[in-house]
Design a protein around this motif. Structure first.
Motif, PDB file in Angstrom:
ATOM      1  N   SER A  60       0.816  -1.218   0.000  1.00  0.00           N
ATOM      2  CA  SER A  60       0.000   0.000   0.000  1.00  0.00           C
ATOM      3  C   SER A  60       0.847   1.264   0.000  1.00  0.00           C
ATOM      4  N   TRP A  65      -1.133  -0.795  -4.465  1.00  0.00           N
ATOM      5  CA  TRP A  65      -2.558  -0.873  -4.202  1.00  0.00           C
ATOM      6  C   TRP A  65      -3.146   0.526  -4.133  1.00  0.00           C
ATOM      7  N   GLN A  67      -6.237   3.213  -2.648  1.00  0.00           N
ATOM      8  CA  GLN A  67      -6.647   3.566  -1.291  1.00  0.00           C
ATOM      9  C   GLN A  67      -7.697   2.630  -0.706  1.00  0.00           C
ATOM     10  N   ARG A  93      -5.380  -1.933   9.098  1.00  0.00           N
ATOM     11  CA  ARG A  93      -4.575  -0.693   9.157  1.00  0.00           C
ATOM     12  C   ARG A  93      -3.727  -0.662  10.426  1.00  0.00           C
TER      13      ARG A  93
END
Length: 188
Positions: A60, A65, A67, A93
């Motif tokens: 990420s 990737w 959002q 997260r």
């Protein structure tokens, strides 16, 4: 008879407070295999979350990737594995933050212990590195692994200095702090 209750170690997942059992078993001079098992589960969970956090961070943060990828992964896990807990978008997260804040641990490892494992995601095998936490004289790894993930996230969210984080990790273990007690301790 030991009166058990949910609490410190994954109280929502493991219906037994391992620290409480340890304290009571020491008082009664009883060795409880359950305490050892709970600690082992906690250690494995932290290693898994660290590894998942590393995987998510690498993909990420490097633009692989978009959002909404974490939300999509969480949704897919919930659909494919109903009843699986701990993989909400928020928790994914948190895993990424856990890895990013503690990736300094990798510097303590004199030789990397990386074992390739795989996860099937959208019918494509994607390697996830299962990192073994380093055991070093320079880092209190035993205390680190005895603290639950929710305690770690609380410490990471409220304490920005690494030495202070280590202090609160060790304080949690020594004083057998519940989540609430730890939160109040950090505020003081």
């Amino acid at each position: 008879v030991v009166n058990v209750r949910p609490g410190l170690i994954g109280g929502h997942c493991i219906g037994v407070d391992a620290y409480y059992l340890l304290q009571r078993s020491a008082q009664k001079k009883v060795d409880l295999p359950l305490v050892i098992t709970a600690r082992s589960v906690n250690e494995k969970q932290l290693m898994l979350y660290y590894s998942i956090g590393k995987y998510i961070s690498l993909h990420s943060r490097n633009g692989f990737w978009g959002q909404s990828a974490i939300d999509a992964i969480s949704k897919q896990l919930n659909q494919e594995l109903p009843g699986l807990r701990g993989f909400s978008a928020r928790n994914l997260r948190n895993m990424r933050s856990f890895y990013e804040e503690w990736k300094v641990l990798e510097q303590y490892d004199s030789a990397p212990h990386l074992a390739d494992t795989s996860a099937k995601m959208e019918k494509v095998l994607i390697p996830i590195w299962q990192t073994q936490m380093p055991d070093s004289d320079g880092f209190p790894i035993q205390s680190f692994l005895r603290v639950s993930f929710s305690h770690h996230i609380l410490i990471l969210s409220k304490v920005k200095n690494q030495d202070e984080r280590l202090f609160y990790i060790q304080k949690t273990v020594i004083d057998m702090l519940s989540y609430k007690d730890l939160s109040q301790s950090i505020i003081r």
